[in-house]
Design a protein around this motif. Sequence first.
Motif, PDB file in Angstrom:
ATOM      1  N   SER A 194      -7.863  -8.564  -3.006  1.00  0.00           N
ATOM      2  CA  SER A 194      -7.737  -8.169  -1.734  1.00  0.00           C
ATOM      3  C   SER A 194      -9.089  -8.580  -0.860  1.00  0.00           C
ATOM      4  CB  SER A 194      -7.701  -6.735  -1.423  1.00  0.00           C
ATOM      5  OG  SER A 194      -6.348  -6.406  -1.877  1.00  0.00           O
ATOM      6  N   GLU A 235       2.832  -2.052 -10.413  1.00  0.00           N
ATOM      7  CA  GLU A 235       3.277  -0.970  -9.643  1.00  0.00           C
ATOM      8  C   GLU A 235       1.991  -0.120  -9.128  1.00  0.00           C
ATOM      9  OE1 GLU A 235       5.893   1.665 -11.699  1.00  0.00           O
ATOM     10  OE2 GLU A 235       6.687   2.570  -9.852  1.00  0.00           O
ATOM     11  N   ASP A 250       0.085  -2.328  -6.472  1.00  0.00           N
ATOM     12  CA  ASP A 250       0.449  -2.348  -5.129  1.00  0.00           C
ATOM     13  C   ASP A 250       0.341  -1.062  -4.590  1.00  0.00           C
ATOM     14  OD1 ASP A 250       1.944  -4.756  -5.272  1.00  0.00           O
ATOM     15  OD2 ASP A 250       3.783  -4.103  -6.089  1.00  0.00           O
ATOM     16  N   TRP A 251       0.262   0.189  -5.496  1.00  0.00           N
ATOM     17  CA  TRP A 251      -0.125   1.283  -4.789  1.00  0.00           C
ATOM     18  C   TRP A 251      -1.360   1.570  -4.243  1.00  0.00           C
ATOM     19  CZ3 TRP A 251      -3.446   5.439  -5.799  1.00  0.00           C
ATOM     20  CH2 TRP A 251      -3.331   6.692  -5.619  1.00  0.00           C
ATOM     21  N   ILE A 258      -3.478  -0.914  -3.090  1.00  0.00           N
ATOM     22  CA  ILE A 258      -3.308  -1.779  -1.997  1.00  0.00           C
ATOM     23  C   ILE A 258      -2.884  -1.060  -0.697  1.00  0.00           C
ATOM     24  CG2 ILE A 258      -2.206  -3.636  -0.811  1.00  0.00           C
ATOM     25  CD1 ILE A 258      -2.782  -5.388  -3.240  1.00  0.00           C
ATOM     26  N   GLU A 259      -1.831  -0.243  -1.036  1.00  0.00           N
ATOM     27  CA  GLU A 259      -1.139   0.383  -0.159  1.00  0.00           C
ATOM     28  C   GLU A 259      -1.821   1.524   0.531  1.00  0.00           C
ATOM     29  OE1 GLU A 259       2.681   1.950  -1.151  1.00  0.00           O
ATOM     30  OE2 GLU A 259       2.577   3.574   0.474  1.00  0.00           O
ATOM     31  N   LYS A 260      -2.499   2.593  -0.437  1.00  0.00           N
ATOM     32  CA  LYS A 260      -3.144   3.462  -0.234  1.00  0.00           C
ATOM     33  C   LYS A 260      -4.321   3.377   0.583  1.00  0.00           C
ATOM     34  CE  LYS A 260       0.241   6.051  -1.630  1.00  0.00           C
ATOM     35  NZ  LYS A 260       1.108   6.344  -0.779  1.00  0.00           N
ATOM     36  N   GLU A 270      -4.958   0.557   2.286  1.00  0.00           N
ATOM     37  CA  GLU A 270      -4.543  -0.089   3.434  1.00  0.00           C
ATOM     38  C   GLU A 270      -5.556  -1.565   3.459  1.00  0.00           C
ATOM     39  OE1 GLU A 270      -4.278   2.803   6.730  1.00  0.00           O
ATOM     40  OE2 GLU A 270      -5.167   3.847   5.240  1.00  0.00           O
ATOM     41  N   PRO A 286      -2.585  -7.394   1.627  1.00  0.00           N
ATOM     42  CA  PRO A 286      -1.674  -7.325   0.458  1.00  0.00           C
ATOM     43  C   PRO A 286      -1.588  -8.413  -0.465  1.00  0.00           C
ATOM     44  CG  PRO A 286      -1.048  -7.803   2.682  1.00  0.00           C
ATOM     45  CD  PRO A 286      -2.204  -7.751   2.967  1.00  0.00           C
ATOM     46  N   ARG A 341      -0.394 -10.259  -3.492  1.00  0.00           N
ATOM     47  CA  ARG A 341       0.704 -10.160  -4.632  1.00  0.00           C
ATOM     48  C   ARG A 341       0.366 -10.517  -5.845  1.00  0.00           C
ATOM     49  NH1 ARG A 341       1.669  -6.372  -2.538  1.00  0.00           N
ATOM     50  NH2 ARG A 341       2.746  -5.846  -0.467  1.00  0.00           N
TER      51      ARG A 341
END
Length: 553
Positions: free
Chosen positions: A218, A236, A239-240, A242-244, A246, A249, A251
């Motif tokens: 990132s 999984e 991705d978690w 990266i999402e939390k 923020e 993103p 891949r």
Amino acid sequence: MSEERSLNFLEEIIEEDLKNGKYKSIVTRFPPEPNGYLHIGHASSICLNFGLTQKYPGYTNLRFDDTNPVTEETEYVESIKEDVKWLGFEWKHERFASDYFDTLYEYALKLIDKGLAYVDDSTAEEMAVMKGSPTEPGKDSIYRDRTIAENRDLFVRMKNGEYPDGSRTLRAKIDMAHINMLMRDPILYRIKHAHHHRTGDKWCIYPMYDFAHGQSDSIEEITHSICTLEFVPHRELYDWLIEKLEIYPSRQYEFARRNINYTVTSKRKLLQLVNENHVTGWDDPRMPTISGLRRRGYTPDSIREFCDRIGVAKRENMVDVGLLEFCVREHLNRIALRRMVVFDPLKVVITNYTGEEEILHSENNPEDEKGGTREIPFSAELYIEKEDFMENPPKKYFRLAPGQMVRLKSAYIIKCDEVIKDAAGTIAEVRCTYIPESKSGSDTSGINVKGTLHWVSVKHAINAEVRLYDRLFKVEDPTDEEGDFKEYLNPGSLEILSTAYAEPVLKNATLEERYQFIRKGYFVLDKESAPGKLVFNKTVGLKDAWAKEVKKS
Ligand code: ATP
Ligand code: MG
């Protein structure tokens, strides 16, 4: 170089991403852990990551994944850079995961502040028990519900060195009953009072792979993070986080590890071979490392061609080393300089040759119009290969035998008249006559012979050592056999011939040039050569001798 091929699945994804405007350009990275030298499996990953940004707009970073301070060494960092460059690729930025330790620490605090991470005092054993199994949910740690303030305080003190190794960890607070075991509150940080090759003693907590890799992606705004299949279940968590957090993103995409037969491709196992002296070093020409292949005489082109041919797959499979050899043989056939070297000499005396000596000319490479010629001295005393003479030959033997004629490559036709033996009855020399009109290029003799032999002039020949290599292991997959993989090492993987005779131009051999020793195979000068002591490594034979051997047995 190779024929047009259809798009691989990653190229399909990228073309789609570029077409629908998701990205204007792409960023990939090659992320080795500097805990060993790169091997042929890594070459696949390098060719893939760098190949994509050669084909599409964008660039590739070289990132050292140096989050594990005990195994990483500067020597490995240097060798990795050398190998990537040698393969013909240029990275945009050179980065180290350890460059991001401050940022990663901030990220950890952010998760704590969001109530998404906690400090756990459980031991490794306790955690293992609480982890559950694929069919049973895990159990929450009694430390799971610590307050944000308490977690913050403990984590800062972990960082400040107040606790011993292994006494506490920082864990993500996800779900101890998650069907993906990796999502059951994975460890993000552990305490390790260890010196780091770049950050020294600044840190005594180090991020786990899963908390460093994706975050580094990132930070560098990697668009397509390509890794091998064992990381599928990690996606999984990737991705978690990266999402939390923020953050950018990135891949993750996975492809199958590439392994070749009759060797091992794992840095840990290769290190054992080095440490236990089964080979002379990481660059031993029998090793499947890039540096070993380089010393063996492989060209970057041939390795890239190999990687291109095996392509990208989604299922693991073993690739035949014969394909790698095929690729190098094809390339060397186009570029190698032809030379004559006699491995096991038999003296030939030409009784009717009255001149002192004469300079003949021979093509450097019949595959290359601009290859030019070289000078080869011819004289009355020559060496040919012992195996090219038989006193009592069978039918259809087209090499030298009493009363039989052969052509000496780029020279004359000779006929064997007499065999001279010593007191013990072994052949000391053979006496021949030559046909003066049969000189190559201006042959008016009208004689046709079937055999052509390589040779060198005795008084002009220079001494050389030739190292012949065979498979490092006797079995296709030594790690799949009973017992230790090292029990399957091939004891005959190295044969040294120390009394070969080479034609004189080889005096000026360089480490860069590639040679075809006529009728013998492809060779390259070894770095252990010194003035007056030439050492050559056999890269590969002229034909696929191995396949034939296997069929016979
Ligand atoms: P090893 O087991 O040899 O140490 P590794 O996967 O731990 O291999 P890394 O230094 O982490 O080695 O690898 C750097 C990159 O090269 C990773 O993206 C990894 O997936 C890839 N890679 C490693 N081995 C292979 C292989 N055999 N085939 C394809 N890619 C590989
Ligand atoms: Mg690794």
